[in-house]
Scaffold this active site. Structure first.
Site, PDB file in Angstrom:
ATOM      1  N   THR A 151      13.871  -6.626  21.346  1.00 31.43           N
ATOM      2  CA  THR A 151      12.891  -5.737  20.704  1.00 31.43           C
ATOM      3  C   THR A 151      12.833  -4.445  21.527  1.00 31.43           C
ATOM      4  O   THR A 151      13.643  -3.558  21.348  1.00 31.43           O
ATOM      5  CB  THR A 151      11.512  -6.408  20.581  1.00 31.43           C
ATOM      6  OG1 THR A 151      11.145  -6.993  21.841  1.00 31.43           O
ATOM      7  CG2 THR A 151      11.533  -7.489  19.519  1.00 31.43           C
ATOM      8  N   LYS A 177      15.119 -12.791  25.722  1.00 31.67           N
ATOM      9  CA  LYS A 177      14.632 -11.461  25.410  1.00 31.67           C
ATOM     10  C   LYS A 177      13.199 -11.349  25.903  1.00 31.67           C
ATOM     11  O   LYS A 177      12.456 -12.332  25.985  1.00 31.67           O
ATOM     12  CB  LYS A 177      14.718 -11.157  23.913  1.00 31.67           C
ATOM     13  CG  LYS A 177      13.844 -11.999  22.989  1.00 31.67           C
ATOM     14  CD  LYS A 177      12.386 -11.611  22.892  1.00 31.67           C
ATOM     15  CE  LYS A 177      12.210 -10.158  22.535  1.00 31.67           C
ATOM     16  NZ  LYS A 177      10.725  -9.822  22.508  1.00 31.67           N
ATOM     17  N   THR A 188       8.261 -18.754  27.734  1.00 32.37           N
ATOM     18  CA  THR A 188       8.535 -17.348  27.973  1.00 32.37           C
ATOM     19  C   THR A 188       8.583 -16.643  26.629  1.00 32.37           C
ATOM     20  O   THR A 188       8.254 -17.227  25.610  1.00 32.37           O
ATOM     21  CB  THR A 188       9.850 -17.171  28.747  1.00 32.37           C
ATOM     22  OG1 THR A 188       9.986 -15.794  29.068  1.00 32.37           O
ATOM     23  CG2 THR A 188      11.035 -17.649  27.953  1.00 32.37           C
ATOM     24  N   GLU A 274       8.766  -3.197  30.251  1.00 34.65           N
ATOM     25  CA  GLU A 274       8.633  -1.909  29.566  1.00 34.65           C
ATOM     26  C   GLU A 274       8.265  -0.797  30.549  1.00 34.65           C
ATOM     27  O   GLU A 274       7.249  -0.854  31.233  1.00 34.65           O
ATOM     28  CB  GLU A 274       7.577  -2.019  28.470  1.00 34.65           C
ATOM     29  CG  GLU A 274       8.062  -2.861  27.297  1.00 34.65           C
ATOM     30  CD  GLU A 274       7.005  -3.113  26.236  1.00 34.65           C
ATOM     31  OE1 GLU A 274       7.399  -3.461  25.109  1.00 34.65           O
ATOM     32  OE2 GLU A 274       5.808  -2.984  26.532  1.00 34.65           O
ATOM     33  N   ASN A 400       3.898   1.452  24.571  1.00 39.46           N
ATOM     34  CA  ASN A 400       2.961   0.627  23.810  1.00 39.46           C
ATOM     35  C   ASN A 400       1.961   1.447  23.015  1.00 39.46           C
ATOM     36  O   ASN A 400       1.301   0.929  22.115  1.00 39.46           O
ATOM     37  CB  ASN A 400       2.244  -0.335  24.751  1.00 39.46           C
ATOM     38  CG  ASN A 400       3.137  -1.487  25.147  1.00 39.46           C
ATOM     39  OD1 ASN A 400       3.334  -2.417  24.382  1.00 39.46           O
ATOM     40  ND2 ASN A 400       3.715  -1.406  26.340  1.00 39.46           N
ATOM     41  N   SER A 405       5.403   2.674  15.687  1.00 42.17           N
ATOM     42  CA  SER A 405       5.881   3.910  15.060  1.00 42.17           C
ATOM     43  C   SER A 405       7.371   3.854  14.753  1.00 42.17           C
ATOM     44  O   SER A 405       8.113   3.161  15.428  1.00 42.17           O
ATOM     45  CB  SER A 405       5.595   5.108  15.980  1.00 42.17           C
ATOM     46  OG  SER A 405       4.200   5.214  16.221  1.00 42.17           O
TER      47      SER A 405
END
Length: 405
Positions: A151, A177, A188, A274, A400, A405
């Protein structure tokens, strides 16, 4: 034991593929549907999120694994199928569609989804994508699957090892992932593990449930436990070893090999958090018991203040002690020492739970590396554990802030 290439296709008899079917976006370069298929029926086991809100695929997979058997894993990215209309129905239909195309029973399909929560998932993309997905199945398709389950990940994550049981060469391979919404609590984000070793479903479940305590459960990116966390493992027995049906030397060897794979992937998941620029590892030793060491090491790497300090290359060791102190564990905080290290060296910053004179400039230089270690010694026992996380950066908020979007 040694590391090898191949990911989920490293073990004998596993084919995999990944394609774009239109769930994620109109960008055909973004794969969003993955499939792993075994040539033989597998013993299978899984662990799942402890979040009370769970994705619909978890309910379906739980039911399918009641008999401890599976033939394939199908997974989409881009939509979590969580809190969505007809979620269970969509998951079940996905299994039926998959089974039809590979010649299997729908009850032998493990189904997973990952992506945005609360949006409707339709069958049309699956119906469009399944024929080319099955056509693309390959014994070298592990990387395609690893890419299709991504993702916000910036890199795909794979690992495999080779080991010996009863004179037979066995292999374990895996893909994972995860980049955000990572604070595993039983499992996880998503990880699919394959092996050609012969092992019963019961022992497979035991091995997996114990392993994650020191691998996937010891990572945190942002403290959020996902609704769809699943780790699934399938064993087809094609290596030809005697089936592992009880504890013993063979089971211990299998567990060591499994941990070699999951620990590598745990670190890859944490490093790809991230917006992350640094992988942070906390090693706690001198603990009164194993669980205390686990709790304390994870508390340190989960601290937003500590994560921010590491981003700023600031050896603010007080934040380490603070994170240890509020952890829900029974230990003494009277004689703790802390060191910080990287490829550029190690610096002691705390001794006897107080400042240890050190050079701030030297410490900042050590913390400028992409991989940082924090060493904690409680000086009150013999147990140890490690946990992995990442720094907290400006980009985490940016990513985030416009995730949908």
């Amino acid at each position: 034991m040694k590391y090898i290439d191949g990911g989920v296709c490293a073990p004998k008899g596993f084919k995999a593929a990944g394609v774009h079917c239109g769930i994620r976006s109109k960008d055909i370069n973004k794969k969003d549907l993955a499939l792993i298929v075994s040539d033989e029926m597998c013993a299978a086991a899984a662990v799942y999120t402890q979040n009370k809100v769970k994705g619909a695929p978890i309910a379906v997979t739980r039911e399918h694994l009641r008999d401890g058997k599976a033939k394939a894993i199908v997974c989409n990215s881009g939509n979590a199928n969580t809190c969505a209309p007809n979620g269970v129905e969509i998951a079940e239909k996905t299994c039926e569609l998959t089974a039809k195309h590979i010649g299997a029973d729908p009850a032998d399909i493990i189904v997973c989804s990952t992506g945005v929560i609360g949006e409707e998932l339709l069958m049309e993309p699956f119906e469009k994508g399944m024929p080319p997905l099955v056509k693309a199945l390959s014994y070298e398709g592990g990387t395609m699957t690893a890419e299709a389950i991504m993702t916000t990940d910036t890199v795909s994550k794979e690992c495999a090892v080779e080991f010996e049981l009863d004179g037979k060469i066995c292999r374990i391979g895996a893909a994972a992932k995860g980049s955000g919404m990572i604070n595993p609590n039983m499992a996880t984000m998503l990880s699919f593990i394959t092996t050609d070793a012969a092992i019963s479903a019961g022992m497979l479940q035991k091995a997996l449930s114990e392993d994650i305590k020191d691998s996937y459960n010891q990572i945190s990116v942002d403290g959020d436990t996902s609704t769809n966390d699943t780790v699934a493992i399938m064993a087809n027995g094609m290596a030809g070893n005697r089936e592992i049906a009880a504890e013993g030397t063979a089971f211990e060897t299998f567990c060591r090999a499994l941990n070699m794979v999951t620990e590598v992937l745990a670190k890859k998941l944490a490093a790809d958090g991230e917006g992350a620029t640094k992988l942070i590892e906390c090693q706690v030793k001198g603990a009164p018991d194993k669980q205390t060491a686990r709790i304390l090491s994870k508390s340190v790497i989960s601290s937003d203040l500590l994560k921010s300090a590491m981003f700023g290359e600031d050896a603010n060791w007080g934040r380490v002690l603070c994170a240890l102190g509020y952890a829900q564990a029974d230990f003494s905080a009277d004689d703790i020492s802390v060191e910080m290290g990287s490829a550029k060296g190690i610096v002691k910053v705390c001794e006897h739970s107080a400042l240890y004179p050190h050079s701030e400039e030297e410490a900042a230089e050590i913390l400028s590396e992409k991989e940082i270690q924090i060493y904690v010694d409680l000086n009150q026992g013999k147990e140890s554990a490690a946990a992995w996380g990442c720094d907290l950066t400006y980009d985490y908020v940016k990513i985030n802030g416009d995730y949908r979007s």
